[in-house]
Design a protein around this motif. Structure first.
Motif, PDB file in Angstrom:
ATOM      1  N   HIS A  27       0.892  -1.289   0.073  1.00 27.21           N
ATOM      2  CA  HIS A  27       0.188  -0.084  -0.294  1.00 27.21           C
ATOM      3  C   HIS A  27       0.633   1.294   0.148  1.00 27.21           C
ATOM      4  O   HIS A  27       0.599   2.312  -0.565  1.00 27.21           O
ATOM      5  N   VAL A  28       2.001   1.298   0.785  1.00 32.48           N
ATOM      6  CA  VAL A  28       2.918   2.382   0.714  1.00 32.48           C
ATOM      7  C   VAL A  28       3.540   2.838  -0.726  1.00 32.48           C
ATOM      8  O   VAL A  28       4.052   1.855  -1.400  1.00 32.48           O
ATOM      9  N   LYS A  29       3.178   3.903  -1.173  1.00 31.79           N
ATOM     10  CA  LYS A  29       3.913   4.425  -2.737  1.00 31.79           C
ATOM     11  C   LYS A  29       4.733   5.581  -2.459  1.00 31.79           C
ATOM     12  O   LYS A  29       5.056   5.991  -3.399  1.00 31.79           O
ATOM     13  N   ALA A  30       4.614   6.142  -1.290  1.00 34.20           N
ATOM     14  CA  ALA A  30       5.678   7.458  -1.459  1.00 34.20           C
ATOM     15  C   ALA A  30       5.972   7.750   0.252  1.00 34.20           C
ATOM     16  O   ALA A  30       5.247   7.437   1.183  1.00 34.20           O
ATOM     17  N   PHE A  31       6.997   8.568   0.251  1.00 34.99           N
ATOM     18  CA  PHE A  31       7.520   8.781   1.518  1.00 34.99           C
ATOM     19  C   PHE A  31       8.068  10.497   1.367  1.00 34.99           C
ATOM     20  O   PHE A  31       8.085  10.847   0.241  1.00 34.99           O
ATOM     21  N   SER A  32       7.570  11.008   2.481  1.00 37.15           N
ATOM     22  CA  SER A  32       8.035  12.496   2.542  1.00 37.15           C
ATOM     23  C   SER A  32       8.691  12.849   4.024  1.00 37.15           C
ATOM     24  O   SER A  32       8.439  12.095   4.814  1.00 37.15           O
ATOM     25  N   VAL A  33       9.562  13.836   3.817  1.00 31.73           N
ATOM     26  CA  VAL A  33      10.398  14.112   5.097  1.00 31.73           C
ATOM     27  C   VAL A  33      10.013  15.449   5.398  1.00 31.73           C
ATOM     28  O   VAL A  33      10.225  16.446   4.315  1.00 31.73           O
ATOM     29  N   ILE A  34       9.750  15.916   6.322  1.00 29.91           N
ATOM     30  CA  ILE A  34       9.811  17.413   6.737  1.00 29.91           C
ATOM     31  C   ILE A  34      10.631  17.745   8.096  1.00 29.91           C
ATOM     32  O   ILE A  34      10.978  16.773   8.874  1.00 29.91           O
ATOM     33  N   GLU A  35      11.672  18.546   7.567  1.00 30.79           N
ATOM     34  CA  GLU A  35      12.680  18.774   8.533  1.00 30.79           C
ATOM     35  C   GLU A  35      12.893  20.518   8.751  1.00 30.79           C
ATOM     36  O   GLU A  35      12.570  21.193   7.736  1.00 30.79           O
ATOM     37  N   MET A  36      13.361  20.878   9.827  1.00 31.74           N
ATOM     38  CA  MET A  36      13.877  22.454   9.893  1.00 31.74           C
ATOM     39  C   MET A  36      15.357  22.231   9.564  1.00 31.74           C
ATOM     40  O   MET A  36      16.194  22.721  10.564  1.00 31.74           O
ATOM     41  N   SER A  37      15.645  22.079   8.452  1.00 29.48           N
ATOM     42  CA  SER A  37      17.244  22.161   8.103  1.00 29.48           C
ATOM     43  C   SER A  37      17.154  21.796   6.464  1.00 29.48           C
ATOM     44  O   SER A  37      16.131  21.589   5.869  1.00 29.48           O
ATOM     45  N   GLN A  38      18.367  21.997   5.566  1.00 34.98           N
ATOM     46  CA  GLN A  38      18.456  21.827   4.327  1.00 34.98           C
ATOM     47  C   GLN A  38      17.898  20.259   3.744  1.00 34.98           C
ATOM     48  O   GLN A  38      17.968  20.441   2.660  1.00 34.98           O
ATOM     49  N   GLY A  39      17.906  19.390   4.725  1.00 35.71           N
ATOM     50  CA  GLY A  39      17.768  18.117   4.391  1.00 35.71           C
ATOM     51  C   GLY A  39      18.742  17.169   4.755  1.00 35.71           C
ATOM     52  O   GLY A  39      19.648  17.058   4.151  1.00 35.71           O
TER      53      GLY A  39
ATOM     54  N   PHE B 125      11.244   4.641  -3.501  1.00 40.20           N
ATOM     55  CA  PHE B 125      10.459   5.793  -4.206  1.00 40.20           C
ATOM     56  C   PHE B 125      11.228   7.162  -4.015  1.00 40.20           C
ATOM     57  O   PHE B 125      12.171   7.425  -3.236  1.00 40.20           O
ATOM     58  N   PRO B 126      10.954   8.176  -5.012  1.00 39.54           N
ATOM     59  CA  PRO B 126      11.322   9.602  -4.778  1.00 39.54           C
ATOM     60  C   PRO B 126      10.956   9.983  -3.297  1.00 39.54           C
ATOM     61  O   PRO B 126       9.725   9.624  -2.879  1.00 39.54           O
ATOM     62  N   VAL B 127      11.477  10.537  -2.775  1.00 40.87           N
ATOM     63  CA  VAL B 127      11.461  11.149  -1.400  1.00 40.87           C
ATOM     64  C   VAL B 127      11.147  12.683  -1.268  1.00 40.87           C
ATOM     65  O   VAL B 127      11.822  13.343  -1.594  1.00 40.87           O
ATOM     66  N   GLY B 128       9.719  13.024  -1.018  1.00 40.17           N
ATOM     67  CA  GLY B 128       9.160  14.554  -1.087  1.00 40.17           C
ATOM     68  C   GLY B 128      10.193  15.092   0.215  1.00 40.17           C
ATOM     69  O   GLY B 128      10.110  14.560   1.230  1.00 40.17           O
ATOM     70  N   PHE B 129      10.260  16.519  -0.062  1.00 41.83           N
ATOM     71  CA  PHE B 129      10.930  17.200   0.966  1.00 41.83           C
ATOM     72  C   PHE B 129      10.540  18.407   1.166  1.00 41.83           C
ATOM     73  O   PHE B 129      10.390  19.359   0.176  1.00 41.83           O
ATOM     74  N   PHE B 130      10.233  19.012   2.451  1.00 37.51           N
ATOM     75  CA  PHE B 130       9.696  20.165   2.798  1.00 37.51           C
ATOM     76  C   PHE B 130      10.403  20.748   4.022  1.00 37.51           C
ATOM     77  O   PHE B 130      10.479  19.853   4.875  1.00 37.51           O
ATOM     78  N   CYS B 131      10.895  21.801   4.023  1.00 43.38           N
ATOM     79  CA  CYS B 131      11.767  22.397   5.285  1.00 43.38           C
ATOM     80  C   CYS B 131      11.471  23.906   5.393  1.00 43.38           C
ATOM     81  O   CYS B 131      11.018  24.664   4.366  1.00 43.38           O
ATOM     82  N   ARG B 132      11.409  24.082   6.510  1.00 48.59           N
ATOM     83  CA  ARG B 132      11.930  25.756   6.928  1.00 48.59           C
ATOM     84  C   ARG B 132      12.925  25.774   7.724  1.00 48.59           C
ATOM     85  O   ARG B 132      13.476  24.744   8.468  1.00 48.59           O
ATOM     86  N   MET B 133      13.687  26.994   7.661  1.00 48.38           N
ATOM     87  CA  MET B 133      14.779  26.921   8.439  1.00 48.38           C
ATOM     88  C   MET B 133      15.321  28.047   9.003  1.00 48.38           C
ATOM     89  O   MET B 133      14.587  29.018   9.082  1.00 48.38           O
ATOM     90  N   GLY B 134      16.528  28.296   9.758  1.00 48.96           N
ATOM     91  CA  GLY B 134      17.006  29.495  10.544  1.00 48.96           C
ATOM     92  C   GLY B 134      16.307  29.822  11.594  1.00 48.96           C
ATOM     93  O   GLY B 134      16.320  31.024  12.169  1.00 48.96           O
ATOM     94  N   GLY B 135      15.385  28.895  12.146  1.00 47.38           N
ATOM     95  CA  GLY B 135      14.466  29.500  13.282  1.00 47.38           C
ATOM     96  C   GLY B 135      13.107  29.501  13.130  1.00 47.38           C
ATOM     97  O   GLY B 135      12.622  29.847  13.862  1.00 47.38           O
TER      98      GLY B 135
END
Lengths: 247, 362
Positions: free
Chosen positions: B300-312, B326-336
């Motif tokens: 059933h799992v077809k995708a992964f995403s990672v959310i971090e407060m860093s560039q990855g 699978f390609p791993v989606g990535f979203f971040c905010r940084m610097g505080g």
């Protein structure tokens, strides 16, 4: 047969790795003799430095910790504060104590840590191969001051005993030398008093021992003792710089 | 005992004391100076030792000494300070001492900022100081979990004779949350007689050191460390699964503060019919590689995403875990900047489209 001379109980049977003529062996032995004489082998923790005496933990038959370069006074602080019943001393050379470890030694002294510091000043980095130390004499040639220490670039040698004696926290600060039997006997007396101050819980104690390094100075041991007397002694005066009884 | 409302930084200090850690050496740095302030007040009340060191370099060497002398000891710091402790961390790991260190990570690099960040992940889990070594790294997400992790950190450090590093951020350290100190039972300290410098009375001397002039002996020690880290992975890898038992199409991986935002986002998205859940590592080293890989191998799992407060940074471990299946989606905010639930929701919705997942039922 009567035994008149033997290895101190506080030393292991390991052979030291020091060069011929080096005074580390004399200083090690004096520290071990004092530990024996004061009967504190089973409650002593020595902190080894980085430098020629990095392996002191192989030679002392007491509990030992080794420290990163210059950090021995901080490591000693950690041991002594959590186990104040122990006798804790550091054994450090001039590169370790007066250069990379300047922050740690000054603040340990200023907090009045109840530790003893044995400071070997031979005016050169030994283990790394004879580079200029903060204690190298003006004009003294080393592998990083090939034309002699230039005080316009490197400043004057740091006098640790004088520097630490300016701190207002009570302490015992003394400079002695290892270049003659007479001075060695005086040095042992200073070391004994330093350990006694710690055992009484009185104060931080610091013994600077002027030492020779024939290998890196590039002269014989006899010439080295002469060089120490003629060159180092005028700049590094011997004596007690501070006692806890001072007003 | 009823729950009490407590600021994260102070709860960290109190948790250490409840765990039998009666010695603290530290140096002030925002946003966790309150730990030291709390310890300076509380430790004398319980017969403990507090020393304000002259630097993080010295503070960390003091815990090296105290740990070597066989007592439970802790220091706490924040990112620039942790860089200065890198030297001692390497020595503590090499000398196999059980010290506990907390890094309240702040924005960087450089002097950076004082607000929450996860930019020290590599430094925490890949070593940080010189040489081949690892800390056991815990990354709690709430003040309560921080308390529990601090209390578990001491027995873990003693089990492995290895430094345990806890990482959090200013969000957790500065926030007040209800805490229950009785949630974890404190474990007594293990016997230290075999290695600690307590004075060699009635035993051979103990020596705490980490110098191997013979390269074979140094290599042998490195092989021993590999075995130690394998044991950590087998016995003390912790993680939490959120909404993963409902055949999710997407697995989101996040830890610490970020995982709290992700939890909110998943809650909202699931209301709209999106099938996703979260795997939250609690130990960053050892990392839950096996569990992530097993998830990637389900039908059933077809995708992964990672959310971090860093560039990855953690994303590299996730990609390794699933072998880039699978390609791993990535979203971040940084610097505080902490990501908002809304922007995480928008990102995850877009990921459902990009990866060709079914998404909302309607």
């Amino acid at each position: 047969m009567k035994t008149i001379f033997e290895r101190p109980q506080s030393m292991t049977k390991a052979e030291t790795h020091y060069c011929p003529g080096c005074t580390h062996g004399v200083a090690h032995r004096m520290v071990a003799e004092i530990i024996d004489e004061l009967g504190i082998r089973e409650k002593t923790v020595g902190i080894a430095p980085v430098g020629c005496s990095v392996l002191i933990y192989r030679y002392m038959d007491t509990d030992m910790q080794s420290a990163a370069h210059g950090r021995a006074p901080a490591v000693a602080t950690g041991v002594k504060r959590v186990r104040p019943e122990l006798c804790v001393y550091t054994y450090q050379g001039d590169g370790d104590l007066a250069s990379i470890g300047m922050g740690e030694i000054v603040h340990a002294a200023n907090r009045g840590e109840k530790i003893t510091v044995v400071f070997i000043n031979n005016a050169v980095y030994g283990m790394t191969g004879g580079q200029m130390a903060p204690t190298t004499m003006p004009g003294q040639k080393t592998t990083t001051s090939p034309k002699g220490r230039d005080v316009a670039q490197s400043g004057m040698p740091i006098r640790m005993a004088e520097l630490l004696s300016t701190l207002r926290t009570p302490s015992y600060v003394v400079r002695s030398s290892l270049h003659t039997p007479h001075h060695i006997i005086q040095s042992k007396q200073a070391l004994r008093r330093a350990f006694q101050y710690q055992l009484a819980g009185t104060c931080f104690s610091f013994v600077e021992l002027l030492s020779i390094c024939p290998t890196n100075w590039g002269i014989t041991p006899v010439q080295s003792n002469k060089w120490l007397e003629e060159t180092m002694l005028p700049y590094y005066p011997l004596g007690i710089f501070k006692t806890p009884e001072d007003k | 005992m009823p729950k009490i409302l407590m600021k994260g930084a102070e709860a960290i200090g109190e948790a250490a004391i409840r765990a039998g850690c009666l010695s603290y050496f530290g140096y002030p740095i925002t946003p966790q100076s309150e730990v030291g302030e709390y310890m300076s007040r509380r430790l004398p009340e319980v017969g403990g030792v507090f020393v304000q060191a002259e630097s993080e370099v010295a503070a960390s060497q003091m815990i090296y000494g105290a740990s070597g002398a066989g007592v439970r000891v802790m220091t706490t710091t924040s990112s620039p300070g942790f860089s200065l402790m890198a030297e001692a961390m390497s020595y503590i790991a090499a000398s196999e001492l059980p010290a506990v260190v907390v890094n309240i990570v702040r924005g960087g690099p450089g002097l950076g900022g004082i607000l929450p960040s996860q930019g020290d992940y590599f430094q925490a889990v890949k070593g940080g100081g010189h040489g081949d070594y690892r800390c056991l790294v815990l990354a709690p997400a709430t003040v309560q979990e921080f308390v529990e992790c601090v209390m578990k950190a001491f027995p873990l450090a003693e089990k492995y004779l290895n430094p345990v590093l806890l990482i959090g951020d200013g969000m957790i350290a500065q926030m007040m949350e209800p805490v229950d100190f009785d949630a974890v039972k404190t474990e007594p300290q293990r016997d230290v007689e075999a290695w600690a410098t307590t004075g060699c009375k009635d035993r051979p001397r103990n020596v705490v050191e980490c110098l191997w002039l013979d390269p074979k002996l140094c290599e042998d020690f490195n092989f021993e460390l590999i075995e130690k880290y394998k044991k950590m992975a087998a016995e003390d890898c912790y993680f939490e699964e959120y909404e993963l038992d409902d055949q999710p199409e997407m697995v989101v991986v996040a830890y610490g503060t970020t995982s709290r935002i992700v939890r909110t986002a998943i809650e909202e998205l699931r209301k709209d019919g999106y099938k996703l859940g979260m795997l939250r590592p609690i130990t960053l080293f050892p990392f839950p590689f096996d569990r992530l890989r097993a998830l990637s191998e389900t039908a059933h799992v077809k995708a992964f995403s990672v959310i971090e407060m860093s560039q990855g940074q953690m994303i590299e471990d996730v990609r390794w875990a699933i072998r880039d299946k699978f390609p791993v989606g990535f979203f971040c905010r940084m610097g505080g900047i902490v990501p908002s639930p809304e922007e995480v929701i928008d990102f995850l919705k877009q990921e459902f489209v990009t990866r060709g997942l079914k998404g909302a039922k309607s």
